[in-house]
Enzyme design. Structure first.
Site, PDB file in Angstrom:
ATOM      1  N   PHE A  21       0.837  -1.212   0.000  1.00 38.03           N
ATOM      2  CA  PHE A  21       0.000   0.000   0.000  1.00 38.03           C
ATOM      3  C   PHE A  21       0.878   1.270   0.000  1.00 38.03           C
ATOM      4  O   PHE A  21       0.872   2.059  -0.959  1.00 38.03           O
ATOM      5  CB  PHE A  21      -0.922  -0.085   1.227  1.00 38.03           C
ATOM      6  CG  PHE A  21      -1.567   1.190   1.664  1.00 38.03           C
ATOM      7  CD1 PHE A  21      -2.210   2.025   0.761  1.00 38.03           C
ATOM      8  CD2 PHE A  21      -1.556   1.552   3.015  1.00 38.03           C
ATOM      9  CE1 PHE A  21      -2.824   3.209   1.190  1.00 38.03           C
ATOM     10  CE2 PHE A  21      -2.170   2.713   3.452  1.00 38.03           C
ATOM     11  CZ  PHE A  21      -2.789   3.545   2.533  1.00 38.03           C
ATOM     12  N   TYR A 156       4.800  -6.435  17.654  1.00 41.24           N
ATOM     13  CA  TYR A 156       5.008  -5.567  16.497  1.00 41.24           C
ATOM     14  C   TYR A 156       5.621  -4.232  16.929  1.00 41.24           C
ATOM     15  O   TYR A 156       6.640  -3.775  16.383  1.00 41.24           O
ATOM     16  CB  TYR A 156       3.660  -5.366  15.796  1.00 41.24           C
ATOM     17  CG  TYR A 156       3.631  -4.308  14.712  1.00 41.24           C
ATOM     18  CD1 TYR A 156       4.061  -4.595  13.418  1.00 41.24           C
ATOM     19  CD2 TYR A 156       3.136  -3.029  14.974  1.00 41.24           C
ATOM     20  CE1 TYR A 156       4.007  -3.618  12.426  1.00 41.24           C
ATOM     21  CE2 TYR A 156       3.075  -2.056  13.993  1.00 41.24           C
ATOM     22  CZ  TYR A 156       3.511  -2.358  12.710  1.00 41.24           C
ATOM     23  OH  TYR A 156       3.454  -1.391  11.736  1.00 41.24           O
ATOM     24  N   ARG A 224      -8.876   8.253  16.257  1.00 41.75           N
ATOM     25  CA  ARG A 224      -7.540   7.947  15.756  1.00 41.75           C
ATOM     26  C   ARG A 224      -7.033   9.150  14.986  1.00 41.75           C
ATOM     27  O   ARG A 224      -7.808   9.966  14.480  1.00 41.75           O
ATOM     28  CB  ARG A 224      -7.573   6.736  14.787  1.00 41.75           C
ATOM     29  CG  ARG A 224      -8.005   5.412  15.424  1.00 41.75           C
ATOM     30  CD  ARG A 224      -6.955   4.881  16.401  1.00 41.75           C
ATOM     31  NE  ARG A 224      -7.336   3.587  16.982  1.00 41.75           N
ATOM     32  CZ  ARG A 224      -8.077   3.456  18.086  1.00 41.75           C
ATOM     33  NH1 ARG A 224      -8.545   4.515  18.724  1.00 41.75           N
ATOM     34  NH2 ARG A 224      -8.352   2.249  18.554  1.00 41.75           N
ATOM     35  N   GLY A 285      -8.658  -5.214  23.884  1.00 42.14           N
ATOM     36  CA  GLY A 285      -7.351  -4.534  23.778  1.00 42.14           C
ATOM     37  C   GLY A 285      -7.406  -3.219  23.012  1.00 42.14           C
ATOM     38  O   GLY A 285      -6.377  -2.572  22.813  1.00 42.14           O
TER      39      GLY A 285
END
Ligand code: NAD
Ligand code: UD1
Length: 318
Positions: A21, A156, A224, A285
Site C-alpha cells: 500500500f 510488532y 484515531r 485490547g
C-alpha cells in the site's frame, strides 16, 4: 536505468515493500520527482497490480526478493548503488506478529538490520524507516510526542522500537543519515480492505461502496489520528531526498483525532443512502484515543499533513 550516481543530490532510491500500500504510492511519488527507483518486495502481502501504473516506467525496476536474504539484498543494492534506501517491508499485521513472535523478530528487526547493512555496503547516504505509533503503546499522555515515553504493548511495536534503536546507532557509527518515521493510522487507495485486520477506513469505505452495513466496535466515539497516504508519501520522500534534513525520530501524523462517528458522517456525506451501522461490543485490547503531536516533524522536516479528512475519504470512493 542508466543514470549515474551524482554526489550531493539524491537521485537513486531503493524502496523495500514496494508492492504494498504505502510502498507503491512512494515509488510513484519518487518517479514523479524525477528519481530513478528500484522496488523490492517478496509479494507476501503486496501485489504486482499495485505497481501497474509504473511497471513499464523507464526509471523503475522491480525485484521480487526477500529482505531477509542477505546475499540477494547485497547483490540488488550493490548493483544499483542507491543514494537512499526507504525501508517499508515488514510483517505488518499486529495479531499475526503476536502469534508468530520469532517471525516478527526475524522480519521486523533482523530484516531491518540486513537492509541497513546492505545499504551501508552500497554506500547509501540516507535511510528512511517505516516505524509506527505502536511504539507508544496505550499511553494516556496525549498528544503522543517523540520526546515522550515509549511503551509498546505488542510484539510488532516492540520490533519497530528495536529497529529504530538499531538504525539510530548505525547513524552514530557510520556515514548514513537514518530517519525513523512513526506513521499513525494511514489510509488511502490500495489499502487492502479484505483482511479482518485491515484499517477501519478501508473496511468501512469498501462496505459502504457496496451498500453493506459497517460494524462499529464500541460506541463509535473512539478516535484515531488518520493520515492520508499522499501526506505520508510526501513525508517519506522529503526525508529520503532532502540532504539538508537531519535524521532522527519523527511522528507522521495530523495532530487531529477523528472519531468513527465522524468517519461515518464523512461517508454519509458522499452517499446519504449508506445503511445504518451495526454496533457491537468493544474489541479486546482496543485503545480509546490515539493522537500524535506533529510539531517536531513540522519544525525540523517542514512536514505538514494538508489533506482535509472529508477530501481524503472522498478520494477513496473515486
Ligand atoms: P503492506 O502490507 O501493504 O506493505 C508491506 C510490504 O512489504 C508488502 O508489499 C509485503 O509483500 C512486503 N514484505 C513483507 N515482508 C517482506 C520481506 N520479508 N521481504 C520483502 N518484502 C516483504 O503494508 P503498508 O501499510 O504499506 O505498510 C508499509 C510499512 O508501514 C510497514 O513497515 C508498516 O509496518 C508501516 N506502517 C504502516 C501503517 C499503516 O497504517 N498502514 C502504520 C504504521 C506503520
Ligand atoms: C492498530 C492495528 C491493530 C493493533 C492496534 C494497537 C491496524 C489495521 N490495526 O489498530 O491491529 O492491535 O493498532 O497497536 O494496523 N473498528 C471498528 N470496526 C471495524 C474495524 C475497526 O469499529 O470493522 C474500530 C476498532 O475497534 C478501533 C478503530 O476502529 O477502535 C480503529 O481500528 P484500526 O483501524 O484497526 O486501528 P487501531 O485500533 O489503531
Amino acid at each position: 536505468m542508466e543514470e549515474q550516481k551524482v554526489s550531493g543530490e539524491i537521485n537513486r532510491v531503493a524502496v523495500t515493500g514496494a508492492a504494498g500500500f504505502i510502498g507503491s504510492h512512494t515509488c510513484e511519488g519518487l518517479l514523479d520527482a524525477g528519481k530513478t527507483v528500484i522496488g523490492i518486495d517478496n509479494l507476501s502481502t503486496g501485489k504486482r497490480i499495485n505497481l501497474k501504473g509504473i511497471g513499464e516506467h523507464d526509471r523503475f525496476s522491480f525485484f521480487q526478493a526477500d529482505i531477509c536474504q542477505e546475499d540477494a539484498m547485497a547483490t540488488i543494492l550493490g548493483d544499483f548503488q542507491p543514494d537512499a534506501v526507504i525501508h517499508l517491508a515488514a510483517l505488518v499485521s499486529v495479531p499475526i506478529a503476536e502469534h508468530n513472535p520469532d517471525e516478527n523478530y526475524r522480519i521486523n528487526v533482523l530484516g531491518t538490520k540486513l537492509v541497513a547493512q546492505a545499504a551501508l555496503k552500497a554506500a547509501a547516504r540516507r535511510m528512511v524507516f517505516a516505524s509506527s505509533a505502536a511504539v507508544y503503546g496505550n499511553s494516556d499522555q496525549l498528544p503522543l510526542s517523540e520526546e515522550g515515553p515509549t511503551n509498546p504493548i505488542n510484539q510488532y511495536g516492540m520490533a519497530k522500537l528495536e529497529a529504530e534503536t538499531l538504525l539510530l546507532s548505525y547513524e552514530k557509527s557510520h556515514d548514513m543519515t537514518s530517519t525513523c518515521l512513526r506513521f499513525f493510522n494511514v489510509y488511502g487507495p490500495r489499502q487492502d480492505p479484505t483482511s479482518p485486520y485491515s484499517g477501519v477506513i478501508s473496511i468501512f469505505a469498501d462496505l459502504c461502496a457496496s451498500g453493506r452495513p459497517v460494524t462499529v466496535y464500541g460506541d463509535g466515539r473512539q478516535s484515531r489520528d488518520f493520515i492520508y497516504i499522499k501526506d505520508i508519501t510526501r513525508g517519506i520522500i522529503t526525508s529520503a531526498t532532502n540532504t539538508e534534513l537531519p535524521g532522527g525520530i519523527y511522528n507522521l501524523c495530523t495532530g487531529q483525532g477523528k472519531t468513527l462517528l465522524e468517519l461515518l458522517d464523512a461517508l454519509k456525506g458522499i452517499d446519504p443512502d449508506v445503511p445504518e451501522p451495526i454496533f457491537e461490543g468493544e474489541r479486546e485490547g482496543d485503545i480509546k484515543h490515539s493522537l500524535g503531536n506533529p510539531s517536531v516533524a513540522r519544525r525540523i522536516l517542514g512536514f505538514e499533513a494538508t489533506t482535509n479528512f472529508a477530501e481524503g475519504i472522498r478520494e477513496l470512493q473515486n
